[in-house]
Design an enzyme around this catalytic site. Structure first.
Site, PDB file in Angstrom:
ATOM      1  N   ASP A 132       0.840  -1.199   0.000  1.00 56.01           N
ATOM      2  CA  ASP A 132       0.000   0.000   0.000  1.00 56.01           C
ATOM      3  C   ASP A 132       0.876   1.250   0.000  1.00 56.01           C
ATOM      4  OD1 ASP A 132      -2.557   1.558   0.740  1.00 56.01           O
ATOM      5  OD2 ASP A 132      -1.260   1.982   2.445  1.00 56.01           O
TER       6      ASP A 132
ATOM      7  N   GLU B  58      -2.351  -5.208  -3.404  1.00 52.19           N
ATOM      8  CA  GLU B  58      -1.362  -4.435  -2.654  1.00 52.19           C
ATOM      9  C   GLU B  58      -0.250  -5.341  -2.112  1.00 52.19           C
ATOM     10  OE1 GLU B  58      -3.899  -0.598  -1.090  1.00 52.19           O
ATOM     11  OE2 GLU B  58      -3.821  -2.366   0.188  1.00 52.19           O
TER      12      GLU B  58
END
Lengths: 246, 246
Positions: free
Chosen positions: B65, B133
């Site tokens: 992320d 992610e």
């Protein structure tokens, strides 16, 4: 006009001074000094160019914030191989909090380099943290990710931060908020506004921290106590910035 | 037992299959396949090891992320040299939104690689975005930032996203929220909870979007309309995840 004026040291150009300041702080000479100059230009000192675009450090701050987030995420990921993502996220918040970035800026002497207009006072303490992030953006553009990562870890985190102390520091933000509201004679409440089942982990609680009629913090956790702490930390950051801005 | 069983192709080891899948999607062979395997292990399929540590993709998701945020920030910074940080932040939110990451995951066929337990259904659509992610985190650890940045820009953004279309797409989230609350027969209000003077830029408004008694969105802007849109977008993401999870 005395002899000294002729033969004395020339006044240095601002770029040269800035380049030396960077070398003094981090030990390297910037390639592209103009990006660093921009990094220290607070929006209160912005120059508006032809199409209404403001020439100041806000774009670099946006970039630096993201790069700093990635570097700190990586650093913590490797430093704490057996800690879960909740811990890593909390530690990252502590490292990149405005109060911590302001402290780092002062330790590195960035306050002497920031260029702010008279409106800059309204922005309070956020000017320093903003400049810190913008500087990271400038270093990234000038020298790339690997260099920036190395610099953040060695010259900033390992030089100026005690990460283990930051980890152990169990700040009771809820107490801080309660003390503050008593001092300010304001009403405060911690409201459980949602609870939802979430498989094995149990209930996920949503807590809102309301001071007078304003929601100053909102957080979710599987523990009410932890959600209250996170909401309180948000509110505390908000209050600290407001107070610094006054 | 027929002749084919002896001389037919051997069943491939899972690692080899995963390695080939990565090559098919991105055109390179991973060095450390085990990190990629971990990236696809949703927490519903977690293995708990000795000290209570859960072996799943949550840590990689945290890392990915942050790396994705940095790469997309850099990409937009350079693509739009005259747009301000508000625009860049909004564009980044659109690119890394759960709905967009889910869409990218499906386009790249990551849904065939994710390993989830039966509790995984509770997580709804977030499984795919989480795996996306985590995969970025794995690529970063395996191949470094420059490689990951190049891959995200060329093999993901430029291949699967129309950034200009995403920019032009003026989603009216406030309308979406109002339609939804009418359909669900819920009360909704947009409350101005704070306005503060902020120098030249004028008043900074804080809007809270309340559905029944829950604050589902909270945003600040110098325009009430924009703050309402941002608060609505937050609420919309929240509602979409809740509905996907049911």
């Amino acid at each position: 006009m005395g002899l000294f004026s002729f033969f004395g040291p020339k006044r240095k150009a601002p770029e040269q001074t800035l380049s030396e300041a960077i070398r003094n702080i981090f030990g390297y000479h910037p390639r592209n000094v103009s990006i660093y100059k921009l990094a220290f230009k607070h929006k209160s000192a912005a120059v508006t160019i032809n199409n209404g675009f403001r020439h100041c450090n806000e774009r670099l701050e946006y970039l630096g914030d993201a790069v700093l987030g990635s570097v700190v995420a990586d650093f913590l990921f490797k430093k704490f191989p057996f800690k879960d993502e909740g811990f890593l996220t909390e530690m990252r918040s502590r490292i990149v909090s405005r109060s911590n970035l302001n402290m780092l800026s002062r330790k590195m002497g960035l306050d002497h380099l920031v260029e702010a207009g008279k409106d800059g006072n309204n922005a309070g303490s956020s000017i320093m943290g903003d400049a810190f992030e913008a500087l990271i953006g400038a270093i990234y553009l000038d020298k790339g990710y690997a260099f920036t990562k190395n610099l953040i870890v060695r010259k900033i985190i390992q030089t100026h931060l005690d990460v283990d102390e930051l980890m152990m520091r169990d700040i009771n933000f809820k107490s801080k908020i309660i003390e503050w509201t008593q001092k300010e004679k304001k009403e405060v409440s911690f409201n459980l506004v949602d609870e939802s089942e979430n498989g094995k982990k149990g209930k996920l609680y949503t807590i809102e921290l309301v001071v007078e009629d304003d929601v100053l913090g909102r957080a979710q956790d599987y523990s009410i106590k932890k959600a209250e702490q996170s909401a309180s930390r948000q509110a505390w950051e908000h209050i600290s910035q407001q107070e610094a801005g006054q």
